[in-house]
Design a protein around this motif. Sequence first.
Motif, short mmCIF file in Angstrom:
data_model
loop_
_atom_site.label_atom_id
_atom_site.label_comp_id
_atom_site.label_asym_id
_atom_site.label_seq_id
_atom_site.Cartn_x
_atom_site.Cartn_y
_atom_site.Cartn_z
N UNK A 95 -32.00 -129.11 -6.70
CA UNK A 95 -32.44 -130.22 -7.22
C UNK A 95 -31.56 -131.37 -7.06
N UNK A 96 -31.11 -132.23 -8.02
CA UNK A 96 -30.08 -133.24 -7.97
C UNK A 96 -28.77 -132.70 -7.51
N UNK A 97 -28.52 -131.42 -7.84
CA UNK A 97 -27.38 -130.76 -7.12
C UNK A 97 -27.69 -129.44 -6.53
N UNK A 98 -26.73 -128.73 -6.57
CA UNK A 98 -26.91 -127.08 -6.28
C UNK A 98 -25.93 -126.09 -7.05
N UNK A 99 -26.50 -125.02 -7.58
CA UNK A 99 -25.71 -124.00 -8.34
C UNK A 99 -26.45 -122.72 -8.21
N UNK A 100 -25.82 -121.77 -8.55
CA UNK A 100 -26.37 -120.28 -8.68
C UNK A 100 -25.68 -119.76 -9.82
N UNK A 101 -26.52 -118.54 -10.44
CA UNK A 101 -26.14 -118.03 -11.62
C UNK A 101 -26.56 -116.53 -11.47
N UNK A 154 -27.49 -105.78 -19.37
CA UNK A 154 -26.42 -104.99 -20.08
C UNK A 154 -26.98 -104.29 -21.36
N UNK A 155 -26.38 -103.33 -21.87
CA UNK A 155 -26.91 -102.62 -23.15
C UNK A 155 -26.79 -103.76 -24.45
N UNK A 156 -26.02 -104.72 -24.32
CA UNK A 156 -25.93 -105.78 -25.35
C UNK A 156 -26.97 -106.86 -25.04
N UNK A 157 -27.75 -106.94 -24.10
CA UNK A 157 -28.72 -108.22 -23.68
C UNK A 157 -28.44 -108.50 -22.33
N UNK A 158 -29.08 -109.57 -21.84
CA UNK A 158 -29.15 -110.15 -20.65
C UNK A 158 -27.74 -111.22 -20.94
N UNK A 159 -27.06 -111.17 -19.59
CA UNK A 159 -26.10 -111.94 -19.62
C UNK A 159 -25.98 -112.76 -18.29
N UNK A 160 -25.71 -114.16 -18.36
CA UNK A 160 -25.99 -114.93 -17.15
C UNK A 160 -24.51 -115.42 -16.99
N UNK A 161 -24.23 -115.49 -15.73
CA UNK A 161 -22.74 -115.87 -15.26
C UNK A 161 -22.73 -117.11 -14.64
N UNK A 162 -22.24 -118.12 -15.47
CA UNK A 162 -22.28 -119.62 -15.03
C UNK A 162 -21.17 -119.64 -13.39
N UNK A 163 -21.40 -120.62 -12.78
CA UNK A 163 -20.66 -120.85 -11.51
C UNK A 163 -20.76 -122.42 -11.27
N UNK A 164 -20.00 -122.64 -10.33
CA UNK A 164 -20.10 -124.06 -9.42
C UNK A 164 -20.28 -123.93 -8.16
N UNK A 165 -21.39 -123.15 -7.83
CA UNK A 165 -21.36 -122.55 -6.32
C UNK A 165 -21.73 -123.94 -5.45
N UNK A 166 -22.22 -124.89 -6.09
CA UNK A 166 -22.69 -126.10 -5.06
C UNK A 166 -21.47 -126.75 -4.67
#
Length: 328
Positions: free
Chosen positions: A141-147, A152-164
């Motif tokens: 969009x205005x920028x770029x990123x990926x996650x 996991x057994x404890x629920x969903x886990x989303x890993x942040x990054x600064x791929x852009x």
Amino acid sequence: MAHPQTAPVLVADIGGTNTRVALADGTMVRAETVTKFRNAEYPSLDKVLRTYLERVGGTVSGACVALAGPTRDGVGSLTNLDWRMDEALLRDATGAAHVALLNDLVAQGYALGDIAPGALTPVIARPAPARTETCLMIGIGTGFNAAAVLHTPGGRHVCPSEAGHANLPVRTERELRLCRFVETAHGFPAVEDVLSGRGIERVHAFLAADPDRAVPPAAEIMARAAAGDRHALDTLELFIGLMGTVAGNLSLIHLPFGGVYLVGGVARAMGPYLEQMSFAEAFANKGRFAGFMRQFPVWLLEDDFAALTGCAAYLAQGAHHGAGSPTS
């Protein structure tokens, strides 16, 4: 302040220009409560949230805000918006016991599983993957990123990054010249310098026969492409080729057998051109691993409320596990 168990949660999505705020029950956003605020008309985030709560009345049991910028240890920031954003402020402004601050792409990752099927358009169709497989969000969009989205057994886990802000890949002489062209912005050819709204404009300028000619804004370039303008179409073709290459690279890193999800305004604008401009071929063009790449389905996510839904899902996951703050 005590809140009844049936009290809704407050969710918000902060962009560079506007902030959208809504109420949600569990993971379901109340569409009729979504309100847009122009950031320039408010001095701070807490003023926006207090104004919203005054309008809707009642109390909220939780609050989660997504923003287009990095977050860490309960603090977040936006490049072009000088607002204080932290979890203490959310508690003060909303009176909610459970609060969270998320990167907007991370929030959209938490929305997976609660997205209406009609909001997903297949780009590279594959058999339906198991719900436990890793997924990958790619925001353009205005920028770029990926996650990456992990189950996991404890629920969903989303890993942040600064791929852009990683290096733009180079495979051809033309791509090398493009890198040298865009690095003049700040001395480094980042992925975001091409794969973003302003990136469309830079690619258009790079391909221009007359380098001194004024560069039209991205929206106008897209309109010219729709009208059949050759220069604009060439811009989109180079853009989409690099978009496929980068998405393929990220897929090899994260192995998203659960699917790749393209999100963001620029990704949606490119949607009608992805097939004819060979996104799938660029995505899979990995030499002897070309066959391996066929295991990754790719979808275009066309849900304007995905970040709000993700905020609600994040809070609901924490409530399900009986924690004051969800697993993150």
